[in-house]
Design a protein around this motif. Sequence first.
Motif, mmCIF file in Angstrom:
data_model
loop_
_atom_site.group_PDB
_atom_site.id
_atom_site.type_symbol
_atom_site.label_atom_id
_atom_site.label_comp_id
_atom_site.label_asym_id
_atom_site.label_seq_id
_atom_site.Cartn_x
_atom_site.Cartn_y
_atom_site.Cartn_z
ATOM 1 N N GLN A 145 0.537 -0.955 0.386
ATOM 2 C CA GLN A 145 -0.209 0.046 -0.027
ATOM 3 C C GLN A 145 0.526 1.395 0.153
ATOM 4 O O GLN A 145 1.776 1.502 0.129
ATOM 5 C CB GLN A 145 -1.042 0.143 1.212
ATOM 6 N N THR A 146 -0.046 2.613 -0.270
ATOM 7 C CA THR A 146 1.002 3.253 -0.425
ATOM 8 C C THR A 146 0.356 4.230 0.914
ATOM 9 O O THR A 146 -0.890 4.466 1.382
ATOM 10 C CB THR A 146 0.587 4.569 -1.023
ATOM 11 N N ASP A 147 0.383 5.723 1.267
ATOM 12 C CA ASP A 147 -0.241 6.530 2.313
ATOM 13 C C ASP A 147 -0.530 7.807 1.786
ATOM 14 O O ASP A 147 -0.767 8.008 0.280
ATOM 15 C CB ASP A 147 1.113 6.814 3.599
ATOM 16 N N LYS A 161 6.611 0.073 -1.678
ATOM 17 C CA LYS A 161 7.601 0.061 -0.676
ATOM 18 C C LYS A 161 8.870 -0.368 -1.410
ATOM 19 O O LYS A 161 10.514 0.843 -1.520
ATOM 20 C CB LYS A 161 7.950 -0.214 1.311
ATOM 21 N N LYS A 162 9.291 -1.486 -1.550
ATOM 22 C CA LYS A 162 10.363 -1.946 -1.803
ATOM 23 C C LYS A 162 10.896 -1.218 -2.619
ATOM 24 O O LYS A 162 11.577 -1.014 -2.945
ATOM 25 C CB LYS A 162 10.192 -2.844 -2.387
ATOM 26 N N PHE A 163 10.119 -0.645 -4.345
ATOM 27 C CA PHE A 163 9.858 -0.017 -5.302
ATOM 28 C C PHE A 163 9.625 0.816 -5.450
ATOM 29 O O PHE A 163 9.474 2.227 -6.097
ATOM 30 C CB PHE A 163 9.961 -0.633 -6.355
ATOM 31 N N ASN A 164 9.720 1.890 -4.150
ATOM 32 C CA ASN A 164 9.466 3.028 -3.831
ATOM 33 C C ASN A 164 9.830 4.323 -5.566
ATOM 34 O O ASN A 164 9.019 5.548 -5.506
ATOM 35 C CB ASN A 164 9.044 3.463 -2.214
ATOM 36 N N TYR A 165 11.766 4.519 -4.887
ATOM 37 C CA TYR A 165 12.220 5.382 -5.956
ATOM 38 C C TYR A 165 11.827 5.418 -6.711
ATOM 39 O O TYR A 165 11.393 5.870 -8.063
ATOM 40 C CB TYR A 165 13.809 5.571 -5.430
#
Length: 561
Positions: free
Chosen positions: A185-187, A198-202
Amino acid sequence: MRKKGKILSGQKNFYFQDYDYSESIKKPTNLSINVSFNRVSFVFFIFVIVTLIYSLKIVYLASIDNENYFVNNSYTKSIKTRQDIIDRNGSILAKTVTFYDAAIRTELILDKEKLLINLRMIFPSLDVDNIRKKMSNEKYFYIKRKINNTEKNKLWSLGDKSISLEPRTGRIYPHKALFSHVIGQTDDKNLGISGIEKKFNYVLKNSNNPLSLTLDSNLQYLIKEELIKANQIFNPIGSAALLMDVQNGEVLSLVSLPDFDLNLRSKNDDKIYLNKITKGVYELGSVFKTFTIAAALETKKIEPNTFFEKLPKKIICGKRTIGEYNGRIPNNLSAEQILIRSSNIGSIKIARMVGEKKLKDFYKTLELFDKIIFELEEIGRPLPIKWGKCTLETASYGHGVTTTPLQLAKAYATLVNGGYKINPTLIKNKFKNKKKKQIISKKTSDHIKNILRQVVSKEEGTANFAEIPGYEIAGKTGTAEKYNSEKKINTFVSFFPYNKPKYILVVLLDEPQAAIEYVYTFKFQNNYKGSGYKYNTAGWNSAVVAGKIIEKIGPILAINN
């Protein structure tokens, strides 16, 4: 009478100098006309400019997307869009869209009660008392975040200046709960807080291309459906399944139940929502017997036909008494029959031939007890093993040692793909051109494949219920007591087709129950059929589920190849 140069007494008179009246009349008239003309020209000029400005504005508004100017336009399109996440076939798993949050500016409220009535009509479940209190105590507050289009349009139609619609970017997940344990998920700021997000957020924030995963939405759906059916039959507190390519480690499906709808942004702290495939660390029981046999074959301590005579029914190790799970297991068995029948005593005998050091080295080679490298942060670490007086014996049949189902699948893939090390991955084509390293001999791999095929195909095997004609399924069952209680973790790790393995399938049931009313069907005439059985081992539930899954997904896999 007037005489030239004289003024007669007693008579008032004036002397006027001659003047050209024609000029005095013309000049004032021309000045008035010029002033009037200039004023008209100036007004006309202003009118043209204003008209031009409004025309350009109309053209501009007509050229852009239909926007609701009731909203807070501090939102700008300069924010870089978070890239999509797609499955191996291009199906969208996660996408960024514009959401709206509805808020109230209390200083602009004209009629509180009227506004409350309107809000209640749009949001029937709204806590009116709470909203009324906020109207009195707060200058700015949210009515509801992430409203849908219908709610947004209704709020807009009210025309109330106290209502603010704040646009923001956020994620939608078209498959809802289907990939909840993988995608994450995202915030509220559209930043990843779990899973792939999260792992590939960038990467997702800065890439120009979608992130392509190895997962297949069709396979994921079918496998989840079979797990749901299994939950209704065997009544576990949870279940999980992993489908992986044995040649390149690509994960085609990863399901863990119960799951949750990613679109609801719910916080799931309950351990029941644990990703059982990657995060769950378990004693998995007899699936470890395969590693014991493989270690003995690799170290040349045995051959598949090595025969063991007069095996005892029990072995005393320290204060522990170890026996067979099934009293019908014969006393005389070959090495391969020890695995086919899942003999605890036979596994201990073979482990003692291998020795503690070589068995530990073999486990290390398969990386069973290290924290696995994988594209999720939700990864479990196997518990460290304290090698004591009976550790060798209990480890030989899968007790006292822990790992994750993901690492189990990785180890089995290596054993059956010719002995080549693979690394599980969720990123499509990640290891496409990478040369594989052989860490187990092909001879050992071939022996293990043949033995595990018999676990399913032979009448005395423990996984007969997984036999689906046409798929040449092979595998090993594992039944382990959970937390030193009667509750169980039942696992079946399988691969198919056995002669040229392509896929690994792991099925895990957490605390299943005996399915007394379930009707079993079986191809062997001297074996079990019908219902009323109280057995609760992996062969009686996890293997059944695996067979049903392979029967459903087999045609899709055949087409894709």
